[in-house]
Design a protein around this motif. Structure first.
Motif, mmCIF file in Angstrom:
data_model
loop_
_atom_site.group_PDB
_atom_site.id
_atom_site.type_symbol
_atom_site.label_atom_id
_atom_site.label_comp_id
_atom_site.label_asym_id
_atom_site.label_seq_id
_atom_site.Cartn_x
_atom_site.Cartn_y
_atom_site.Cartn_z
ATOM 1 N N GLN A 1 11.347 -48.851 20.860
ATOM 2 C CA GLN A 1 10.444 -49.978 21.037
ATOM 3 C C GLN A 1 11.181 -51.308 20.908
ATOM 4 O O GLN A 1 10.910 -52.261 21.646
ATOM 5 N N THR A 2 12.144 -51.386 19.986
ATOM 6 C CA THR A 2 12.815 -52.653 19.707
ATOM 7 C C THR A 2 13.626 -53.145 20.892
ATOM 8 O O THR A 2 13.549 -54.312 21.271
ATOM 9 N N THR A 3 14.420 -52.258 21.480
ATOM 10 C CA THR A 3 15.305 -52.665 22.564
ATOM 11 C C THR A 3 14.834 -52.204 23.934
ATOM 12 O O THR A 3 15.406 -52.601 24.947
ATOM 13 N N ARG A 4 13.815 -51.332 23.974
ATOM 14 C CA ARG A 4 13.308 -50.755 25.229
ATOM 15 C C ARG A 4 14.441 -50.082 26.017
ATOM 16 O O ARG A 4 14.539 -50.206 27.236
ATOM 17 N N ALA A 5 15.284 -49.395 25.288
ATOM 18 C CA ALA A 5 16.421 -48.682 25.878
ATOM 19 C C ALA A 5 16.367 -47.217 25.468
ATOM 20 O O ALA A 5 15.965 -46.887 24.344
ATOM 21 N N ALA A 6 16.773 -46.339 26.382
ATOM 22 C CA ALA A 6 16.834 -44.914 26.080
ATOM 23 C C ALA A 6 18.022 -44.631 25.172
ATOM 24 O O ALA A 6 19.131 -45.111 25.409
#
Length: 255
Positions: free
Chosen positions: A149-154
């Motif tokens: 959620q914080t970085t919206r990265a897998a």
């Protein structure tokens, strides 16, 4: 604003951004640089910040606070645009492959990739996808994994495994901190593991980091300076820090 309120605000700002210069703090709070230095001395005695050349970093020098992507996107916007423009000169030839890390600066690079330059692009960053797929010159591949959620990265084992199977020409990576002693670092262990795999998957590694990240150590190291070919930063970088990084063997490009 009373001195105590200003000092508390400064401590919060340094903690959130990793590093703030004396000049920037003086401008932010409408006080002289001498006042800022006195404030930082007070905060250092209280154990809230650590004084460094030209500014301050979080007290431990190892910041574990991770701000959201939106907050990062609103910080140093002009500097990040300049970095993205400078990074264009480091793109591989048409037909080559690149890997774009998550982050507000890499997002700006994604937005300015030329439409006449065909590339195969891999990314694990959800916010970059809209910008990338709108460019007809790019063949875009999304890496698997759990989206933070914080970085919206897998991130996670699936992302790391997918990266292990790749060998791209150039990887553009972000970092929360870049220093001589700690290399490139980030607050979250899963992010660090993904970034470490990202660095290992590329023939050439280009780090994108604005000057506020230079001299900062985040909690988890994911690459040494010798793992990176080029650092692209902005013109406010401290000359002494730039010189030290260059003398350590890192090419430093200023946007």
């Amino acid at each position: 604003m009373y001195a105590e309120e200003r000092q508390q605000a400064m401590a919060t700002q340094v903690s959130a951004q990793g590093r703030r210069s004396v000049a920037d703090l003086a401008q932010d709070y409408g006080v002289t640089t001498e006042t800022v230095r006195r404030d930082l001395s007070v905060l250092e005695r209280l154990g809230l910040v650590r004084r460094v050349h030209g500014g301050a970093v979080p007290a431990s020098g190892l910041t574990s606070l991770e701000v959201t992507l939106g907050e990062r996107g609103r910080a140093q916007t002009e500097e990040k645009r300049a970095i993205a423009r400078a990074a264009l000169d480091l793109l591989p030839p048409a037909g080559a492959s690149v890997l774009l890390d998550a982050g507000s600066t890499t997002a700006r690079l994604a937005a300015v990739l030329p439409e006449g330059h065909a590339l195969t692009v891999y990314t694990h960053a959800v916010p970059l996808l809209t910008r990338l797929v709108s460019n007809p010159a790019l063949a875009v591949h999304v890496l698997p994994g759990r989206v933070r959620q914080t970085t919206r990265a897998a991130v996670g084992p699936d992302t790391v495994a997918a990266l292990a199977d790749l060998r791209v020409d150039v990887a553009f990576v972000g970092a929360n901190g870049v220093s001589l002693a700690h290399g490139l670092s980030t607050p979250d262990p899963e992010e660090a593991a993904t970034k470490r795999a990202l660095v290992s998957s590329a023939r050439r590694v280009v780090a994108l980091a604005d000057a506020s990240k230079i001299g900062v150590d985040a909690m988890v190291r994911f690459a040494g300076l010798d793992d990176v070919d080029t650092l692209v930063t902005d013109s406010s970088v401290d000359p002494a820090q730039r010189r030290a990084l260059t003398e350590a063997g890192l090419e430093v490009v200023v946007g």
